[in-house]
Motif scaffolding. Sequence first.
Motif, PDB file in Angstrom:
ATOM      1  N   LEU A 173       0.829  -1.201   0.000  1.00 33.13           N
ATOM      2  CA  LEU A 173       0.000   0.000   0.000  1.00 33.13           C
ATOM      3  C   LEU A 173       0.866   1.256   0.000  1.00 33.13           C
ATOM      4  CD1 LEU A 173      -2.941   0.961   0.107  1.00 33.13           C
ATOM      5  CD2 LEU A 173      -2.756   0.963   2.601  1.00 33.13           C
ATOM      6  N   SER A 208       2.443   1.637  -3.432  1.00 30.94           N
ATOM      7  CA  SER A 208       1.463   2.059  -4.418  1.00 30.94           C
ATOM      8  C   SER A 208       1.139   3.536  -4.277  1.00 30.94           C
ATOM      9  CB  SER A 208       0.189   1.221  -4.272  1.00 30.94           C
ATOM     10  OG  SER A 208      -0.692   1.472  -5.342  1.00 30.94           O
ATOM     11  N   GLU A 209       1.059   4.015  -3.047  1.00 31.27           N
ATOM     12  CA  GLU A 209       0.794   5.442  -2.853  1.00 31.27           C
ATOM     13  C   GLU A 209       1.964   6.282  -3.336  1.00 31.27           C
ATOM     14  OE1 GLU A 209      -2.336   6.629   0.360  1.00 31.27           O
ATOM     15  OE2 GLU A 209      -0.651   5.670   1.379  1.00 31.27           O
ATOM     16  N   HIS A 228       1.265   6.046  -7.224  1.00 29.71           N
ATOM     17  CA  HIS A 228      -0.026   6.504  -7.734  1.00 29.71           C
ATOM     18  C   HIS A 228      -0.607   7.691  -6.973  1.00 29.71           C
ATOM     19  CE1 HIS A 228      -0.270   2.954 -10.282  1.00 29.71           C
ATOM     20  NE2 HIS A 228       0.044   2.220  -9.239  1.00 29.71           N
ATOM     21  N   ILE A 259      -4.158   7.523  -1.630  1.00 26.46           N
ATOM     22  CA  ILE A 259      -5.225   6.577  -1.957  1.00 26.46           C
ATOM     23  C   ILE A 259      -6.556   7.269  -2.246  1.00 26.46           C
ATOM     24  CG2 ILE A 259      -6.008   6.169   0.410  1.00 26.46           C
ATOM     25  CD1 ILE A 259      -6.137   3.171  -0.360  1.00 26.46           C
ATOM     26  N   TRP A 281      -7.212   7.637  -6.023  1.00 27.11           N
ATOM     27  CA  TRP A 281      -7.305   6.471  -6.907  1.00 27.11           C
ATOM     28  C   TRP A 281      -8.702   6.349  -7.508  1.00 27.11           C
ATOM     29  CZ3 TRP A 281      -4.664   1.962  -3.723  1.00 27.11           C
ATOM     30  CH2 TRP A 281      -3.333   2.330  -3.452  1.00 27.11           C
ATOM     31  N   HIS A 338     -11.362   4.275  -7.726  1.00 32.33           N
ATOM     32  CA  HIS A 338     -11.840   3.092  -7.013  1.00 32.33           C
ATOM     33  C   HIS A 338     -12.960   2.380  -7.751  1.00 32.33           C
ATOM     34  CE1 HIS A 338      -9.516   3.758  -3.353  1.00 32.33           C
ATOM     35  NE2 HIS A 338      -9.718   5.028  -3.557  1.00 32.33           N
ATOM     36  N   PHE A 356      -7.866  -3.319 -11.205  1.00 33.87           N
ATOM     37  CA  PHE A 356      -7.665  -2.378 -10.106  1.00 33.87           C
ATOM     38  C   PHE A 356      -6.696  -2.937  -9.071  1.00 33.87           C
ATOM     39  CE2 PHE A 356      -8.594  -1.040  -5.791  1.00 33.87           C
ATOM     40  CZ  PHE A 356      -8.488   0.333  -5.903  1.00 33.87           C
ATOM     41  N   GLU A 398      -3.071  -3.449 -10.436  1.00 35.30           N
ATOM     42  CA  GLU A 398      -2.304  -2.214 -10.577  1.00 35.30           C
ATOM     43  C   GLU A 398      -1.903  -1.624  -9.233  1.00 35.30           C
ATOM     44  OE1 GLU A 398      -2.809   2.316 -12.409  1.00 35.30           O
ATOM     45  OE2 GLU A 398      -4.520   0.941 -12.381  1.00 35.30           O
ATOM     46  N   HIS A 399      -2.822  -1.615  -8.295  1.00 30.46           N
ATOM     47  CA  HIS A 399      -2.595  -0.869  -7.063  1.00 30.46           C
ATOM     48  C   HIS A 399      -1.980  -1.686  -5.927  1.00 30.46           C
ATOM     49  CE1 HIS A 399      -4.351   2.889  -8.326  1.00 30.46           C
ATOM     50  NE2 HIS A 399      -5.403   2.248  -8.807  1.00 30.46           N
ATOM     51  N   LEU A 400      -2.146  -3.003  -5.930  1.00 32.50           N
ATOM     52  CA  LEU A 400      -1.689  -3.759  -4.765  1.00 32.50           C
ATOM     53  C   LEU A 400      -0.867  -4.996  -5.099  1.00 32.50           C
ATOM     54  CD1 LEU A 400      -4.883  -3.471  -2.549  1.00 32.50           C
ATOM     55  CD2 LEU A 400      -2.710  -2.305  -2.212  1.00 32.50           C
TER      56      LEU A 400
END
Length: 214
Positions: A30, A33-34, A37, A40, A43, A45, A60, A63-65
């Motif tokens: 996390l 990713s922050e 990107h 949060i 993002w 969502h 999703f 890409e993010h996690l």
Amino acid sequence: MTIPTLVGNYQKKVSAVKLKKFYSNYAQALLFSETEHGDISTWNHIEAGSFQDSTRNIPFFTEHLYKYMNPAAICDMSMSGRKCSAKISQLENTRMRVLFQDGSCMGIHVTGNSADAGIGVPGVSFSVLYDINCNSGPNKIGRDQFFFFGKWSIDKNDDINYYPLAPFGDGTIVKKYKNCTRDDLKKVCNKSNKTGCAALIKYDNWEIKDDYPW
């Protein structure tokens, strides 16, 4: 000690160590990713009501996690012939399934609703079933499979609020168990669905105590 006791203690140690590793890896993913990107809250969502749309929720999370968590494979439950399909067939009722390099795996089920916190705003939650050894067995909740839970929602000011992945029943996530005591968590872990077992282990500083309902 007898051989069964020694084996049981070893299995408890392995379960606790893998749970802590998974939880730490998620938290680290996390943060990574922050960094890439942005916060949060910015993002794109998944929207409530789209939880069964794999064309949206798999990209999703990929890409993010998951890409920060060193996955060996990611698949949808409808995909046949993929190497994670057979490996994690025991993760029932999960839409997305992930196999990790260490032989553990997880399934994730995203759900949504039209109102959150009683103020009529959309919210999305996701439950995670983590298996420390995939199909090796015994495939029992509280032994080698454990529940986690996460959530984000949009408040009346259009701000996104994110509640990080936490053991199901952890007071930081589930209001029903807010300010829960160890006895509260133990009762939840003792229930037939054993949803609170990961929370109890986390409460005990990632250790499976002698009175844990093993």
